[in-house]
Design an enzyme around this catalytic site. Structure first.
Site, PDB file in Angstrom:
ATOM      1  N   ASP A   1      30.620  38.329  34.404  1.00 37.00           N
ATOM      2  CA  ASP A   1      30.561  38.177  32.949  1.00 37.00           C
ATOM      3  C   ASP A   1      29.742  36.909  32.660  1.00 37.00           C
ATOM      4  O   ASP A   1      28.511  36.952  32.665  1.00 37.00           O
ATOM      5  CB  ASP A   1      32.021  38.071  32.455  1.00 37.00           C
TER       6      ASP A   1
ATOM      7  N   ARG B   1      44.911  48.143  35.331  1.00 40.51           N
ATOM      8  CA  ARG B   1      44.118  48.012  36.558  1.00 40.51           C
ATOM      9  C   ARG B   1      44.048  49.340  37.317  1.00 40.51           C
ATOM     10  O   ARG B   1      43.088  49.621  38.024  1.00 40.51           O
ATOM     11  CB  ARG B   1      44.739  46.962  37.487  1.00 40.51           C
TER      12      ARG B   1
HETATM   13  C1  PRP Z   1      37.719  38.256  36.038  1.00 34.84           C
HETATM   14  C2  PRP Z   1      36.898  39.094  36.994  1.00 34.84           C
HETATM   15  C3  PRP Z   1      35.958  38.081  37.602  1.00 34.84           C
HETATM   16  C4  PRP Z   1      35.752  37.076  36.489  1.00 34.84           C
HETATM   17  C5  PRP Z   1      34.437  37.327  35.829  1.00 34.84           C
HETATM   18  O1  PRP Z   1      38.780  37.703  36.742  1.00 34.84           O
HETATM   19  O2  PRP Z   1      37.697  39.733  37.958  1.00 34.84           O
HETATM   20  O3  PRP Z   1      36.529  37.453  38.732  1.00 34.84           O
HETATM   21  O4  PRP Z   1      36.826  37.257  35.564  1.00 34.84           O
HETATM   22  O5  PRP Z   1      34.224  36.454  34.768  1.00 34.84           O
HETATM   23  P1  PRP Z   1      33.109  35.332  34.741  1.00 34.84           P
HETATM   24  O6  PRP Z   1      31.836  35.914  35.257  1.00 34.84           O
HETATM   25  O7  PRP Z   1      33.023  35.004  33.258  1.00 34.84           O
HETATM   26  O8  PRP Z   1      33.575  34.167  35.533  1.00 34.84           O
HETATM   27  P2  PRP Z   1      40.123  37.163  36.059  1.00 34.84           P
HETATM   28  O9  PRP Z   1      40.027  35.686  35.920  1.00 34.84           O
HETATM   29  O10 PRP Z   1      40.396  37.944  34.811  1.00 34.84           O
HETATM   30  O11 PRP Z   1      41.221  37.457  37.139  1.00 34.84           O
HETATM   31  P3  PRP Z   1      41.663  38.875  37.775  1.00 34.84           P
HETATM   32  O12 PRP Z   1      40.576  39.266  38.751  1.00 34.84           O
HETATM   33  O13 PRP Z   1      42.960  38.567  38.454  1.00 34.84           O
HETATM   34  O14 PRP Z   1      41.812  39.884  36.661  1.00 34.84           O
END
Ligand code: PRP
Length: 176
Positions: free
Chosen positions: A101, A163
């Site tokens: 993201d 999920r």
């Molecule tokens: C989400 C996803 C990535 C990250 C991407 O993890 O799984 O690891 O966010 O976002 P970014 O590019 O803006 O850093 P999250 O923190 O939601 O944890 P999760 O994997 O446990 O859902």
């Protein structure tokens, strides 16, 4: 508040793309051993599905990183909640991510892991939102580029829910 999910990428399309990525990885890592790093929790489904179709010898490890909390947007603060259990020095490392993201998570992780001297370090993501990028990240393998939508399923959550959906869906929260 009511949560509604619209299908964005059907389950069979996700499966088909995962197999294609595995084939590409098989070609590009031929003759090598691959060390997969699954970023928990989001990439657990993608990592397992992809690993099933990788034909070069595979080892796997897991790291728990968090940036979102329970909200709809990234907090911007990356925390390693549980580190890897194996040394990556000299290994051909492939980080498996569910979504890129802002890129903050992978930018942080790449810097952290490069210091451990792997033979190579590449990134494979199921989803990418290029228009949301804040931190520079080089992604070697991408399943699908998508718009700036809040997506759930195939590992991706909203407040830890959804999920387990076999497809990628767009979440909409509606007022009652
Ligand atoms: C989400 C996803 C990535 C990250 C991407 O993890 O799984 O690891 O966010 O976002 P970014 O590019 O803006 O850093 P999250 O923190 O939601 O944890 P999760 O994997 O446990 O859902």
């Amino acid at each position: 508040m009511k949560e509604e999910i619209r299908v964005l990428i059907e389950a069979d399309k996700v499966e088909e793309r995962v197999k294609q990525l595995a084939e590409q990885i098989n070609r590009e890592y031929e003759g090598k051993k691959l060390h997969l790093i699954c970023i928990l929790k989001g990439s657990v489904f993608f990592t397992c599905e992809l690993a099933k179709y990788i034909k070069v010898p595979v080892t796997m490890d897991f790291i728990t990183v968090s940036s979102y909390g329970d909200g709809l947007t990234s907090s911007g603060c990356i925390t390693v909640k549980q580190d890897l259990t194996m040394d990556i020095k000299g290994r051909e490392v492939l980080i498996i991510e569910d979504i890129v993201d802002s890129g903050r998570t992978l930018s942080y992780l790449s810097h952290m892991l490069k210091k451990r001297n792997p033979a190579s370090l590449n990134i494979c993501t199921l989803l990418d939102k290029p228009e949301c990028r804040v931190s520079d990240v080089t992604v070697a393998y991408t399943g699908f580029e998508i718009e700036d939508l809040f997506v759930v399923g195939f590992g991706l959550d909203y407040a830890q829910k959804y999920r387990n959906l076999p497809y990628i869906g767009v979440l909409k929260i509606k007022e009652d």
